[in-house]
Design an enzyme around this catalytic site. Structure first.
Site, PDB file in Angstrom:
ATOM      1  N   GLY A 157       0.843  -1.202   0.000  1.00 41.32           N
ATOM      2  CA  GLY A 157       0.000   0.000   0.000  1.00 41.32           C
ATOM      3  C   GLY A 157       0.870   1.241   0.000  1.00 41.32           C
ATOM      4  N   GLY A 160       0.080   4.498  -0.228  1.00 43.64           N
ATOM      5  CA  GLY A 160      -0.807   5.651  -0.124  1.00 43.64           C
ATOM      6  C   GLY A 160      -0.280   6.718   0.811  1.00 43.64           C
ATOM      7  N   PRO A 187     -11.801   1.611   3.796  1.00 43.74           N
ATOM      8  CA  PRO A 187     -12.905   2.590   3.738  1.00 43.74           C
ATOM      9  C   PRO A 187     -14.169   2.067   4.416  1.00 43.74           C
ATOM     10  CG  PRO A 187     -12.660   1.484   1.627  1.00 43.74           C
ATOM     11  CD  PRO A 187     -11.542   0.985   2.493  1.00 43.74           C
ATOM     12  N   GLU A 206      -1.087   3.781  12.876  1.00 52.06           N
ATOM     13  CA  GLU A 206      -0.354   5.010  12.538  1.00 52.06           C
ATOM     14  C   GLU A 206      -1.144   6.224  13.031  1.00 52.06           C
ATOM     15  OE1 GLU A 206       2.770   5.501  11.335  1.00 52.06           O
ATOM     16  OE2 GLU A 206       2.085   7.452  12.033  1.00 52.06           O
ATOM     17  N   ARG A 214      -6.644  21.314  32.468  1.00 43.29           N
ATOM     18  CA  ARG A 214      -7.220  19.959  32.357  1.00 43.29           C
ATOM     19  C   ARG A 214      -7.799  19.742  30.956  1.00 43.29           C
ATOM     20  NH1 ARG A 214     -11.446  20.614  37.007  1.00 43.29           N
ATOM     21  NH2 ARG A 214     -11.594  22.527  35.807  1.00 43.29           N
ATOM     22  N   CYS A 244     -10.238   9.803   7.630  1.00 40.77           N
ATOM     23  CA  CYS A 244     -10.169   8.975   8.842  1.00 40.77           C
ATOM     24  C   CYS A 244     -11.246   9.217   9.894  1.00 40.77           C
ATOM     25  CB  CYS A 244      -8.800   9.129   9.489  1.00 40.77           C
ATOM     26  SG  CYS A 244      -7.495   8.436   8.474  1.00 40.77           S
TER      27      CYS A 244
HETATM   28  P1  NAI Z   1      -4.701   5.198   0.493  1.00 38.25           P
HETATM   29  O1  NAI Z   1      -5.988   4.923  -0.187  1.00 38.25           O
HETATM   30  O2  NAI Z   1      -4.009   6.502   0.253  1.00 38.25           O
HETATM   31  O3  NAI Z   1      -3.639   4.063   0.122  1.00 38.25           O
HETATM   32  C1  NAI Z   1      -3.931   2.693   0.157  1.00 38.25           C
HETATM   33  C2  NAI Z   1      -3.163   2.036  -0.991  1.00 38.25           C
HETATM   34  O4  NAI Z   1      -3.282   0.613  -0.848  1.00 38.25           O
HETATM   35  C3  NAI Z   1      -3.694   2.369  -2.382  1.00 38.25           C
HETATM   36  O5  NAI Z   1      -2.651   2.926  -3.167  1.00 38.25           O
HETATM   37  C4  NAI Z   1      -4.162   1.012  -2.949  1.00 38.25           C
HETATM   38  O6  NAI Z   1      -3.926   0.883  -4.336  1.00 38.25           O
HETATM   39  C5  NAI Z   1      -3.304   0.052  -2.157  1.00 38.25           C
HETATM   40  N1  NAI Z   1      -3.817  -1.318  -2.083  1.00 38.25           N
HETATM   41  C6  NAI Z   1      -5.056  -1.732  -1.735  1.00 38.25           C
HETATM   42  N2  NAI Z   1      -5.106  -3.089  -1.744  1.00 38.25           N
HETATM   43  C7  NAI Z   1      -3.873  -3.534  -2.098  1.00 38.25           C
HETATM   44  C8  NAI Z   1      -3.288  -4.812  -2.270  1.00 38.25           C
HETATM   45  N3  NAI Z   1      -3.989  -5.928  -2.052  1.00 38.25           N
HETATM   46  N4  NAI Z   1      -1.996  -4.896  -2.674  1.00 38.25           N
HETATM   47  C9  NAI Z   1      -1.274  -3.765  -2.870  1.00 38.25           C
HETATM   48  N5  NAI Z   1      -1.767  -2.511  -2.722  1.00 38.25           N
HETATM   49  C10 NAI Z   1      -3.057  -2.408  -2.327  1.00 38.25           C
HETATM   50  O7  NAI Z   1      -4.975   4.995   2.051  1.00 38.25           O
HETATM   51  P2  NAI Z   1      -4.217   5.721   3.264  1.00 38.25           P
HETATM   52  O8  NAI Z   1      -4.776   7.072   3.493  1.00 38.25           O
HETATM   53  O9  NAI Z   1      -2.754   5.540   3.109  1.00 38.25           O
HETATM   54  O10 NAI Z   1      -4.719   4.827   4.495  1.00 38.25           O
HETATM   55  C11 NAI Z   1      -4.255   3.517   4.697  1.00 38.25           C
HETATM   56  C12 NAI Z   1      -4.708   3.064   6.083  1.00 38.25           C
HETATM   57  O11 NAI Z   1      -4.086   3.888   7.081  1.00 38.25           O
HETATM   58  C13 NAI Z   1      -6.205   3.176   6.327  1.00 38.25           C
HETATM   59  O12 NAI Z   1      -6.609   2.102   7.137  1.00 38.25           O
HETATM   60  C14 NAI Z   1      -6.343   4.480   7.096  1.00 38.25           C
HETATM   61  O13 NAI Z   1      -7.473   4.494   7.935  1.00 38.25           O
HETATM   62  C15 NAI Z   1      -5.070   4.481   7.933  1.00 38.25           C
HETATM   63  N6  NAI Z   1      -4.597   5.807   8.325  1.00 38.25           N
HETATM   64  C16 NAI Z   1      -4.650   6.854   7.437  1.00 38.25           C
HETATM   65  C17 NAI Z   1      -4.172   8.094   7.801  1.00 38.25           C
HETATM   66  C18 NAI Z   1      -4.243   9.245   6.844  1.00 38.25           C
HETATM   67  O14 NAI Z   1      -4.036  10.369   7.298  1.00 38.25           O
HETATM   68  N7  NAI Z   1      -4.538   9.029   5.570  1.00 38.25           N
HETATM   69  C19 NAI Z   1      -3.599   8.329   9.136  1.00 38.25           C
HETATM   70  C20 NAI Z   1      -3.533   7.156   9.960  1.00 38.25           C
HETATM   71  C21 NAI Z   1      -4.041   5.946   9.566  1.00 38.25           C
END
Ligand code: NAI
Length: 401
Positions: A10, A12, A91, A160, A259, A285
């Site tokens: 991932g 992202g 999501p 994270e 507080r 999130c």
């Molecule tokens: P994102 O949508 O930006 O990135 C997720 C990536 O995973 C995408 O590029 C997608 O193509 C890839 N992906 C999905 N299934 C896959 C697979 N089977 N093999 C390889 N790649 C795959 O999501 P983001 O924002 O990075 O969030 C990821 C997780 O982190 C979520 O659970 C989110 O709740 C959590 N999170 C997000 C924060 C944020 O500020 N965006 C902060 C803290 C936690």
């Protein structure tokens, strides 16, 4: 305790920055970030990264193709790695059981199945995505049901806490790093190995360890508390508007109570826009994670607790609608055929991320009233704005966008 190679599934908003900082702080570890999306990986390997975060460009450019790699060869990266982060998206479900509330775990499941299919050596698998409590158990079950002879897995929870817009700063100086794992010998060893990675730059006292379920729940709890704080000051802003009180003065007075504290209440140039009374929280999130908690409480037959957290979401929706209504009121109760400019479309400053941005909802309400809208945001492409505004959950009639 040490390890040589890390894979992150991932690329992202979390996987990319987190692993760039790990590679930057741990030159002795090879870090490979993989994704199914060829486009995303191509962007990570180009001069224009797929996401904007202050400070990220310099870090990526200093370690890319030295000990940081972006690749679509998921099989090779999994096989080479001692430790695998799962950073895929989770999501809110848009179909079936738990629709509109539960987290959709299909991407987590597919990542776990990919690991089980290709791994020929033992691995530590780390759930970094935000997940419902007990998701690590499902990952373990998938891995163990499909494991090859001689291959063993340890599954850890390592949520994270970075905030978009300050991701690099948060990753370099985290308030805390949380690691949850099984409370037996193998679990403790896996925890110690991941802690060793973070101890390259995070003070030992800031790396806290606990059981897996506490760790998973702590992430949902932290986001629920943050979102609740925003809904609290926003609820007060409505009372202020009807009484002549000034919400910034109230926030200042309330926040000076040690507080309570002033973070997320008091307006300041250094804080994100959501840090003061505003149009409501956005981003990928807060809403998703609070809904996830609401669903968990409903499944545990705790309706009072579920209602309590649902109200945080309700106030957020109320605030967005109230803001649009005030615009309409101020323009003589009609915006039909009036030209309205919107400055900023991402969900807060210093990010190009538009997911769940309050701007989407305000624009939708104004369009429904017949307004002509012009939007400007230097970090968001026009196509991205159209995609958000014509998404089925926002607009029933795609032509309207
Ligand atoms: P994102 O949508 O930006 O990135 C997720 C990536 O995973 C995408 O590029 C997608 O193509 C890839 N992906 C999905 N299934 C896959 C697979 N089977 N093999 C390889 N790649 C795959 O999501 P983001 O924002 O990075 O969030 C990821 C997780 O982190 C979520 O659970 C989110 O709740 C959590 N999170 C997000 C924060 C944020 O500020 N965006 C902060 C803290 C936690």
């Amino acid at each position: 305790m040490s390890l040589k190679s890390i894979c992150c599934i991932g690329a992202g908003y979390v996987g990319g920055p987190t692993c760039s900082v790990i590679a930057y702080r741990c030159p002795d570890i090879k870090v490979t970030v993989v994704d199914l999306s060829v486009e995303r990986i191509t962007q990570w390997n180009s001069d224009v990264l797929p996401i904007f975060e202050p400070g990220l460009d310099d870090i990526v450019k200093s370690v890319r193709n030295k000990n940081l790699f972006f690749s679509t060869d998921i099989t090779a990266a999994i096989n080479e790695a001692d430790l695998i982060f799962i950073c895929v998206n989770t999501p809110t479900k848009s179909y079936g059981l738990g629709k509109g509330r539960a987290a959709d775990l299909k991407y987590i499941e597919s990542a776990a199945r990919m690991i089980a299919d290709v791994a020929s050596q033992s691995k530590i698998v780390v759930e970094k995505s935000t997940v419902p409590v007990k998701a690590a158990e499902s990952i373990s079950n998938i891995l163990r049901a499909n494991q090859k002879p001689g291959v063993k897995y340890q599954v850890l929870s390592n949520p994270e806490f970075l905030a978009e817009g300050t991701a690099v700063k948060d990753l370099l100086n985290p308030d805390r790093v949380l690691i949850g794992g099984e409370q037996n010998h193998d679990g403790q060893q896996a925890i110690a190995t991941l802690a060793w990675v973070y101890k390259h730059w995070v003070p030992e006292d800031n790396v806290i360890t606990m059981n897996t379920w506490s760790s998973e729940l702590s992430k949902l709890a932290a986001n629920a508390f943050l979102a609740q704080r925003i809904s609290s000051i926003n609820a007060m802003s409505a009372v202020c508007e009807y009484t002549g009180a000034d919400v910034s003065e109230v926030a200042h007075a309330v926040g000076m109570d040690s507080r309570i504290g002033n973070k997320f209440l008091k307006a300041s140039v250094d804080e994100p826009v959501i840090g003061k009374a505003s149009i409501g929280f956005g981003g990928s999130c807060f809403q998703k994670d609070v809904l996830n908690l609401v669903y968990l409480c409903e499944c545990l037959n705790l309706p009072e607790v579920a209602d309590y957290w649902q109200q945080v979401i309700n106030i957020n929706e109320y605030q967005r609608r109230r803001f649009a209504n005030r615009i309409i009121q101020c323009l003589f109760n009609t915006v039909t055929n009036k030209k309205i400019a919107i400055f900023g479309f991402s969900f807060k400053k210093d990010t190009g991320d538009t997911r769940e941005s309050a701007a989407i909802y305000v624009v939708k309400y104004l369009l429904e009233e017949g307004a002509h809208i012009r939007i400007y945001d230097p970090k968001v492409e026009t196509e991205q704005m159209f995609r958000e505004l014509t998404h089925p959950s926002i607009s029933d009639d795609p032509e309207k966008g």
